[in-house]
Design an enzyme around this catalytic site. Structure first.
Site, PDB file in Angstrom:
ATOM      1  N   GLY A  24       0.797  -1.231   0.000  1.00 15.88           N
ATOM      2  CA  GLY A  24       0.000   0.000   0.000  1.00 15.88           C
ATOM      3  C   GLY A  24       0.820   1.267   0.000  1.00 15.88           C
ATOM      4  O   GLY A  24       0.812   2.026   0.973  1.00 15.88           O
ATOM      5  N   VAL A  67      -4.005  -7.142  -1.451  1.00 13.87           N
ATOM      6  CA  VAL A  67      -3.594  -8.112  -0.427  1.00 13.87           C
ATOM      7  C   VAL A  67      -4.683  -9.147  -0.112  1.00 13.87           C
ATOM      8  O   VAL A  67      -4.421 -10.106   0.612  1.00 13.87           O
ATOM      9  CB  VAL A  67      -3.101  -7.443   0.885  1.00 13.87           C
ATOM     10  N   ASN A 122       1.367  -2.598   5.646  1.00 12.99           N
ATOM     11  CA  ASN A 122       0.768  -1.278   5.843  1.00 12.99           C
ATOM     12  C   ASN A 122      -0.631  -1.194   5.235  1.00 12.99           C
ATOM     13  O   ASN A 122      -1.498  -0.500   5.760  1.00 12.99           O
ATOM     14  CB  ASN A 122       1.700  -0.232   5.214  1.00 12.99           C
ATOM     15  N   SER A 162      -2.769   0.063  14.962  1.00 16.78           N
ATOM     16  CA  SER A 162      -3.400   1.363  15.243  1.00 16.78           C
ATOM     17  C   SER A 162      -3.516   1.495  16.748  1.00 16.78           C
ATOM     18  O   SER A 162      -3.510   0.485  17.464  1.00 16.78           O
ATOM     19  CB  SER A 162      -4.809   1.380  14.633  1.00 16.78           C
ATOM     20  N   TYR A 204     -13.162  -2.223  12.810  1.00 17.85           N
ATOM     21  CA  TYR A 204     -11.777  -1.761  12.632  1.00 17.85           C
ATOM     22  C   TYR A 204     -10.948  -2.120  13.865  1.00 17.85           C
ATOM     23  O   TYR A 204      -9.860  -2.703  13.743  1.00 17.85           O
ATOM     24  CB  TYR A 204     -11.765  -0.248  12.387  1.00 17.85           C
ATOM     25  N   CYS A 205     -11.472  -1.760  15.050  1.00 21.03           N
ATOM     26  CA  CYS A 205     -10.724  -2.079  16.278  1.00 21.03           C
ATOM     27  C   CYS A 205     -10.509  -3.592  16.385  1.00 21.03           C
ATOM     28  O   CYS A 205      -9.416  -4.042  16.745  1.00 21.03           O
ATOM     29  CB  CYS A 205     -11.456  -1.572  17.517  1.00 21.03           C
ATOM     30  N   LYS A 257      -7.664  -4.600  14.238  1.00 19.26           N
ATOM     31  CA  LYS A 257      -6.349  -4.149  14.714  1.00 19.26           C
ATOM     32  C   LYS A 257      -5.956  -4.855  16.017  1.00 19.26           C
ATOM     33  O   LYS A 257      -4.766  -5.122  16.237  1.00 19.26           O
ATOM     34  CB  LYS A 257      -6.341  -2.617  14.864  1.00 19.26           C
TER      35      LYS A 257
HETATM   36  P1  NAP Z   1      -4.271   5.622   3.191  1.00 20.93           P
HETATM   37  O1  NAP Z   1      -3.593   6.906   2.809  1.00 20.93           O
HETATM   38  O2  NAP Z   1      -5.695   5.441   2.869  1.00 20.93           O
HETATM   39  O3  NAP Z   1      -3.382   4.422   2.615  1.00 20.93           O
HETATM   40  C1  NAP Z   1      -3.859   3.109   2.620  1.00 20.93           C
HETATM   41  C2  NAP Z   1      -3.070   2.284   1.612  1.00 20.93           C
HETATM   42  O4  NAP Z   1      -3.498   0.915   1.713  1.00 20.93           O
HETATM   43  C3  NAP Z   1      -3.313   2.731   0.182  1.00 20.93           C
HETATM   44  O5  NAP Z   1      -2.098   2.624  -0.537  1.00 20.93           O
HETATM   45  C4  NAP Z   1      -4.305   1.707  -0.321  1.00 20.93           C
HETATM   46  O6  NAP Z   1      -4.273   1.494  -1.718  1.00 20.93           O
HETATM   47  C5  NAP Z   1      -3.827   0.467   0.398  1.00 20.93           C
HETATM   48  N1  NAP Z   1      -4.844  -0.578   0.431  1.00 20.93           N
HETATM   49  C6  NAP Z   1      -6.092  -0.519   0.956  1.00 20.93           C
HETATM   50  N2  NAP Z   1      -6.722  -1.692   0.772  1.00 20.93           N
HETATM   51  C7  NAP Z   1      -5.871  -2.511   0.098  1.00 20.93           C
HETATM   52  C8  NAP Z   1      -5.934  -3.824  -0.391  1.00 20.93           C
HETATM   53  N3  NAP Z   1      -7.036  -4.576  -0.264  1.00 20.93           N
HETATM   54  N4  NAP Z   1      -4.845  -4.336  -1.015  1.00 20.93           N
HETATM   55  C9  NAP Z   1      -3.733  -3.597  -1.191  1.00 20.93           C
HETATM   56  N5  NAP Z   1      -3.617  -2.332  -0.760  1.00 20.93           N
HETATM   57  C10 NAP Z   1      -4.663  -1.802  -0.115  1.00 20.93           C
HETATM   58  O7  NAP Z   1      -4.231   5.471   4.775  1.00 20.93           O
HETATM   59  P2  NAP Z   1      -3.039   5.226   5.820  1.00 20.93           P
HETATM   60  O8  NAP Z   1      -3.446   5.908   7.062  1.00 20.93           O
HETATM   61  O9  NAP Z   1      -1.724   5.522   5.238  1.00 20.93           O
HETATM   62  O10 NAP Z   1      -3.205   3.656   6.073  1.00 20.93           O
HETATM   63  C11 NAP Z   1      -2.103   2.776   6.202  1.00 20.93           C
HETATM   64  C12 NAP Z   1      -2.300   1.913   7.438  1.00 20.93           C
HETATM   65  O11 NAP Z   1      -2.234   2.729   8.610  1.00 20.93           O
HETATM   66  C13 NAP Z   1      -3.643   1.197   7.493  1.00 20.93           C
HETATM   67  O12 NAP Z   1      -3.437  -0.138   7.922  1.00 20.93           O
HETATM   68  C14 NAP Z   1      -4.410   1.993   8.534  1.00 20.93           C
HETATM   69  O13 NAP Z   1      -5.408   1.225   9.166  1.00 20.93           O
HETATM   70  C15 NAP Z   1      -3.278   2.361   9.475  1.00 20.93           C
HETATM   71  N6  NAP Z   1      -3.531   3.463  10.417  1.00 20.93           N
HETATM   72  C16 NAP Z   1      -3.822   4.722   9.976  1.00 20.93           C
HETATM   73  C17 NAP Z   1      -4.004   5.749  10.906  1.00 20.93           C
HETATM   74  C18 NAP Z   1      -4.245   7.172  10.496  1.00 20.93           C
HETATM   75  O14 NAP Z   1      -4.652   8.004  11.324  1.00 20.93           O
HETATM   76  N7  NAP Z   1      -4.000   7.542   9.277  1.00 20.93           N
HETATM   77  C19 NAP Z   1      -3.918   5.472  12.267  1.00 20.93           C
HETATM   78  C20 NAP Z   1      -3.648   4.186  12.680  1.00 20.93           C
HETATM   79  C21 NAP Z   1      -3.450   3.193  11.737  1.00 20.93           C
HETATM   80  P3  NAP Z   1      -5.300   2.224  -2.741  1.00 20.93           P
HETATM   81  O15 NAP Z   1      -4.718   3.573  -3.028  1.00 20.93           O
HETATM   82  O16 NAP Z   1      -5.313   1.333  -3.935  1.00 20.93           O
HETATM   83  O17 NAP Z   1      -6.635   2.307  -2.069  1.00 20.93           O
END
Ligand code: NAP
Length: 277
Positions: A11, A59, A85, A137, A150-151, A154
């Protein structure tokens, strides 16, 4: 600079994955990133002529994962670090949210991550080294109304990560669950899956939460580039942590949760121990 490594990050189109790829390349590492379209593959590979590689992979395409990892090992080189990620947030009151949405949430956030780990582990075990980072998270420690699926996903990844770490430590492989607080990524924007409202009983508890999350999107406290540098520090560590919180919001909220849990355990202690014997 410490030694150059090959990172496989799922991702990398936006958010943490993109930030980590950029910071890793700037630090002299090579990055293989997964994306979900040929267009995104081209865009990601334009970041660097010789340090960046992209592979198209959803994935949840479980049957494809082993082959993609084998091909990366053969054509790019040994994967030193896997960063799970890829993930997204489902938001919705549990009673209102179809089970299919929970399955999808777990397919991506849990089963996808586990399938990736199972694919890299034979290579890492053979080499007797490797590091897996699972992006969980603060929602893997604390909970809020409206993000139960979601929780749950995680919490599951936190548990799997910690147990796996104990299984593979003797092989020189480290596993770190990285738990960010709120960061300025696409998580609460384009990526979030929101179940429509249907049960008025939940209006009072949930509507303000949904509205606040929508309004806060893009203005969160955390900087993904700084998160990326923190992850690189964990990757460079001789003894990486099993758990790493990112962000002062995560720190405060998780500490409050642990102390409330400890208080409740104390209040019920006599009942807890009454079952022995
Ligand atoms: P994001 O900008 O939305 O990035 C998510 C990435 O995951 C994107 O590249 C997306 O690809 C990819 N993705 C989603 N579903 C997928 C799948 N089925 N197969 C392959 N790739 C997939 O958000 P982010 O915050 O960076 O998220 C990354 C991780 O951090 C996630 O696990 C999220 O739960 C975690 N997280 C985020 C936060 C926060 O506040 N931002 C906090 C805690 C944890 P596409 O562009 O193709 O959709």
């Amino acid at each position: 600079m410490e030694s150059s490594k090959i990172l496989l990050i799922t991702g990398v189109s936006s958010g943490f994955g993109r930030a980590l790829a950029q910071e890793a390349v700037a630090a002299g590492h090579k990055v293989v990133g997964t994306v979900r379209s040929v267009e995104a593959q081209r865009e990601f590979e334009s970041l660097s002529a010789d340090s960046v590689f992209a592979r198209v992979l959803d994935v949840t395409d479980f049957d494809a994962i082993d082959g993609v990892v084998e091909e990366i090992e053969a054509s790019v080189g040994p994967v030193d670090v896997l960063v799970n990620n890829a993930g997204y947030g489902h938001e919705g009151v549990m009673e209102e949210s179809p089970l299919a949405e929970m399955r999808r949430q777990f397919d991506v956030n849990v089963f996808g991550a586990v399938a990736m780990m199972k694919a890299v582990l034979p290579f890492m075990r053979a080499r007797r080294r490797g590091h897996i980072l699972n992006i969980t998270s603060m929602g893997g420690y604390i909970t809020m109304p409206g993000i139960s699926y979601y929780c749950g996903s995680k919490f599951a990844l936190e548990g799997i990560s910690e147990a796996l770490g104990k299984e593979v430590k003797a092989f020189g492989i480290s596993v770190t669950a990285v738990a960010p607080g709120s960061f300025r990524t696409d998580w609460a924007g384009r990526s979030m899956q929101r179940t429509p409202r249907s049960i008025p009983d939940y209006d009072a508890i949930f509507d303000p939460i949904r509205k606040a999350r929508e309004e806060k999107s893009g203005k969160q406290l955390g900087d993904p580039q700084k998160a990326a540098r923190a992850m690189l520090a964990a990757i460079a560590a001789d003894r990486p942590p099993a758990h790493l919180l990112l962000g002062s919001d995560a720190l405060g909220l998780v500490r409050d949760k642990l102390s409330a849990l400890e208080d409740e355990i104390r209040v019920w202690e006599s009942v807890t121990v009454s079952t022995d014997g």
